[in-house]
Scaffold this motif. Structure first.
Motif, PDB file in Angstrom:
ATOM      1  N   TYR A 156      35.291  50.296  32.431  1.00 17.66           N
ATOM      2  CA  TYR A 156      34.138  49.426  32.640  1.00 17.66           C
ATOM      3  C   TYR A 156      32.911  50.241  33.030  1.00 17.66           C
ATOM      4  O   TYR A 156      31.805  49.958  32.592  1.00 17.66           O
ATOM      5  CB  TYR A 156      34.416  48.390  33.725  1.00 17.66           C
ATOM      6  CG  TYR A 156      35.300  47.241  33.297  1.00 17.66           C
ATOM      7  CD1 TYR A 156      35.594  46.987  31.962  1.00 17.66           C
ATOM      8  CD2 TYR A 156      35.849  46.385  34.238  1.00 17.66           C
ATOM      9  CE1 TYR A 156      36.402  45.937  31.591  1.00 17.66           C
ATOM     10  CE2 TYR A 156      36.654  45.314  33.874  1.00 17.66           C
ATOM     11  CZ  TYR A 156      36.926  45.095  32.548  1.00 17.66           C
ATOM     12  OH  TYR A 156      37.713  44.051  32.176  1.00 17.66           O
ATOM     13  N   LYS A 157      33.096  51.260  33.883  1.00 17.61           N
ATOM     14  CA  LYS A 157      31.975  52.077  34.331  1.00 17.61           C
ATOM     15  C   LYS A 157      31.367  52.874  33.176  1.00 17.61           C
ATOM     16  O   LYS A 157      30.183  53.153  33.160  1.00 17.61           O
ATOM     17  CB  LYS A 157      32.402  53.016  35.455  1.00 17.61           C
ATOM     18  CG  LYS A 157      32.589  52.293  36.773  1.00 17.61           C
ATOM     19  CD  LYS A 157      32.999  53.231  37.878  1.00 17.61           C
ATOM     20  CE  LYS A 157      33.208  52.449  39.169  1.00 17.61           C
ATOM     21  NZ  LYS A 157      33.669  53.288  40.259  1.00 17.61           N
ATOM     22  N   GLU A 158      32.216  53.264  32.214  1.00 20.30           N
ATOM     23  CA  GLU A 158      31.743  54.034  31.064  1.00 20.30           C
ATOM     24  C   GLU A 158      31.081  53.156  30.019  1.00 20.30           C
ATOM     25  O   GLU A 158      30.237  53.614  29.264  1.00 20.30           O
ATOM     26  CB  GLU A 158      32.919  54.792  30.433  1.00 20.30           C
ATOM     27  CG  GLU A 158      33.498  55.858  31.345  1.00 20.30           C
ATOM     28  CD  GLU A 158      34.831  56.395  30.836  1.00 20.30           C
ATOM     29  OE1 GLU A 158      35.305  55.963  29.767  1.00 20.30           O
ATOM     30  OE2 GLU A 158      35.412  57.249  31.543  1.00 20.30           O
ATOM     31  N   GLY A 159      31.486  51.892  29.972  1.00 19.40           N
ATOM     32  CA  GLY A 159      30.980  50.983  28.943  1.00 19.40           C
ATOM     33  C   GLY A 159      29.691  50.309  29.339  1.00 19.40           C
ATOM     34  O   GLY A 159      29.269  50.311  30.492  1.00 19.40           O
ATOM     35  N   GLY A 200      28.221  38.334  43.884  1.00 15.64           N
ATOM     36  CA  GLY A 200      29.367  38.540  44.721  1.00 15.64           C
ATOM     37  C   GLY A 200      29.630  40.019  44.946  1.00 15.64           C
ATOM     38  O   GLY A 200      29.018  40.889  44.330  1.00 15.64           O
ATOM     39  N   PHE A 201      30.544  40.294  45.855  1.00 15.81           N
ATOM     40  CA  PHE A 201      30.916  41.673  46.148  1.00 15.81           C
ATOM     41  C   PHE A 201      32.362  41.702  46.630  1.00 15.81           C
ATOM     42  O   PHE A 201      32.920  40.693  47.038  1.00 15.81           O
ATOM     43  CB  PHE A 201      29.991  42.293  47.192  1.00 15.81           C
ATOM     44  CG  PHE A 201      30.121  41.677  48.558  1.00 15.81           C
ATOM     45  CD1 PHE A 201      30.978  42.229  49.503  1.00 15.81           C
ATOM     46  CD2 PHE A 201      29.409  40.538  48.895  1.00 15.81           C
ATOM     47  CE1 PHE A 201      31.114  41.656  50.752  1.00 15.81           C
ATOM     48  CE2 PHE A 201      29.544  39.960  50.148  1.00 15.81           C
ATOM     49  CZ  PHE A 201      30.396  40.522  51.081  1.00 15.81           C
ATOM     50  N   VAL A 241      38.478  42.367  38.789  1.00 11.64           N
ATOM     51  CA  VAL A 241      39.406  43.507  38.813  1.00 11.64           C
ATOM     52  C   VAL A 241      39.362  44.183  40.185  1.00 11.64           C
ATOM     53  O   VAL A 241      40.409  44.532  40.747  1.00 11.64           O
ATOM     54  CB  VAL A 241      39.095  44.515  37.686  1.00 11.64           C
ATOM     55  CG1 VAL A 241      39.965  45.754  37.802  1.00 11.64           C
ATOM     56  CG2 VAL A 241      39.284  43.860  36.325  1.00 11.64           C
ATOM     57  N   LEU A 242      38.161  44.348  40.751  1.00 12.24           N
ATOM     58  CA  LEU A 242      38.049  44.938  42.086  1.00 12.24           C
ATOM     59  C   LEU A 242      38.786  44.096  43.127  1.00 12.24           C
ATOM     60  O   LEU A 242      39.478  44.627  43.996  1.00 12.24           O
ATOM     61  CB  LEU A 242      36.576  45.064  42.494  1.00 12.24           C
ATOM     62  CG  LEU A 242      35.800  46.230  41.896  1.00 12.24           C
ATOM     63  CD1 LEU A 242      34.306  46.070  42.181  1.00 12.24           C
ATOM     64  CD2 LEU A 242      36.319  47.550  42.439  1.00 12.24           C
ATOM     65  N   ASN A 246      29.645  41.591  34.897  1.00 14.40           N
ATOM     66  CA  ASN A 246      29.806  41.940  36.306  1.00 14.40           C
ATOM     67  C   ASN A 246      30.919  41.120  36.967  1.00 14.40           C
ATOM     68  O   ASN A 246      31.638  41.623  37.821  1.00 14.40           O
ATOM     69  CB  ASN A 246      28.485  41.745  37.053  1.00 14.40           C
ATOM     70  CG  ASN A 246      28.545  42.307  38.457  1.00 14.40           C
ATOM     71  OD1 ASN A 246      29.064  43.399  38.669  1.00 14.40           O
ATOM     72  ND2 ASN A 246      28.034  41.557  39.413  1.00 14.40           N
ATOM     73  N   GLU A 247      31.075  39.875  36.572  1.00 18.25           N
ATOM     74  CA  GLU A 247      32.125  39.031  37.160  1.00 18.25           C
ATOM     75  C   GLU A 247      33.513  39.541  36.789  1.00 18.25           C
ATOM     76  O   GLU A 247      34.441  39.419  37.592  1.00 18.25           O
ATOM     77  CB  GLU A 247      31.927  37.583  36.749  1.00 18.25           C
ATOM     78  CG  GLU A 247      30.653  37.028  37.365  1.00 18.25           C
ATOM     79  CD  GLU A 247      30.622  35.533  37.429  1.00 18.25           C
ATOM     80  OE1 GLU A 247      31.643  34.890  37.172  1.00 18.25           O
ATOM     81  OE2 GLU A 247      29.541  35.018  37.763  1.00 18.25           O
TER      82      GLU A 247
END
Length: 176
Positions: A144-147, A1-2, A158-159, A152-153
Motif C-alpha cells: 500500500y505504501k508503494e502504491g 480515523g487513525f 489493515v492497520l 485510506n480506509e
C-alpha cells in the motif's frame, strides 16, 4: 480515523468461554474437563451469555460476555480463575469444595500450567481463525505504501486488524 500502534489501552474481546473449543483445550493441557465444572462456571456467569439470553444492548462493546484481553493487564483474572477450575483434576476440584472462589489463587503448579495452557491455546486458535497472518498484513501495508491511489480506509482497516493480532500475539507469549 487513525490507529494508535502499541496503545497500552488497547483491548481485544475474545469469544466467551462457552464458545471455545473445549476438546482442543483438553488436548493442549493433557487434562479432561471433569463433570459439573462447565455447569458450575455457567451458574457463576463465567462462560459468557447463552445465545438465547443475549444482552440486547447493541451499544455495549461486549454484549456477549466475551473474554477481555488488554495490553496493559492481559487476560481478565476472572478468566484465569475459571480456567483453573475448569482444568482442575478431580482431586483439586474436591479439595476446593467444588467452589470456584477457591481457584482465585494458584492451586498447584500443574493446575496453573494447565490454566495458562488453556488460555494460550484459545488465543492461538483465535489468531489462527483470522483470514490473514500478521506477516501478510505487514506485507500488504508495504504494498500500500508503494502504491498510489490506495483507499485510506483500506489502509486503516489493515492497520487496525494488525494491531489486534499483535495484541493477541503478545498475550500468547505472556502465557508461556
Amino acid at each position: 480515523g487513525f490507529v494508535e500502534q502499541n496503545n497500552v489501552h488497547d483491548v481485544y474481546i475474545l469469544p466467551p468461554i462457552r464458545q471455545w473449543n473445549i476438546e482442543a483445550l483438553e488436548e493442549a493441557c493433557g487434562r479432561k474437563v471433569g463433570p459439573g465444572r462447565l455447569e458450575k462456571l455457567d451458574r457463576a456467569g463465567l462462560l459468557g451469555f447463552a445465545t438465547n439470553n443475549l444482552n440486547t444492548n447493541t451499544e455495549a462493546a461486549n454484549s456477549i460476555g466475551g473474554v477481555v484481553l488488554t495490553r496493559a493487564t492481559g487476560i481478565d483474572p476472572a478468566v484465569i480463575q475459571a480456567l483453573r477450575a475448569l482444568m482442575s483434576t478431580d482431586d483439586e476440584w474436591d479439595d476446593s469444595g467444588e467452589a470456584i472462589g477457591n481457584f482465585a489463587a494458584e492451586v498447584s503448579p500443574a493446575n496453573e500450567r494447565a490454566a495458562r495452557t488453556a488460555v494460550r491455546r484459545a488465543m492461538e486458535m483465535e489468531l489462527e481463525s483470522k483470514a490473514t497472518t500478521i506477516e501478510e498484513d505487514e506485507n500488504l501495508l508495504k504494498m500500500y505504501k508503494e502504491g498510489k491511489g490506495v483507499d485510506n480506509e483500506e489502509v486503516l482497516a489493515v492497520l487496525f486488524r494488525l494491531e489486534k493480532k499483535k495484541l493477541l500475539q503478545e498475550a500468547i507469549r505472556s502465557m508461556n
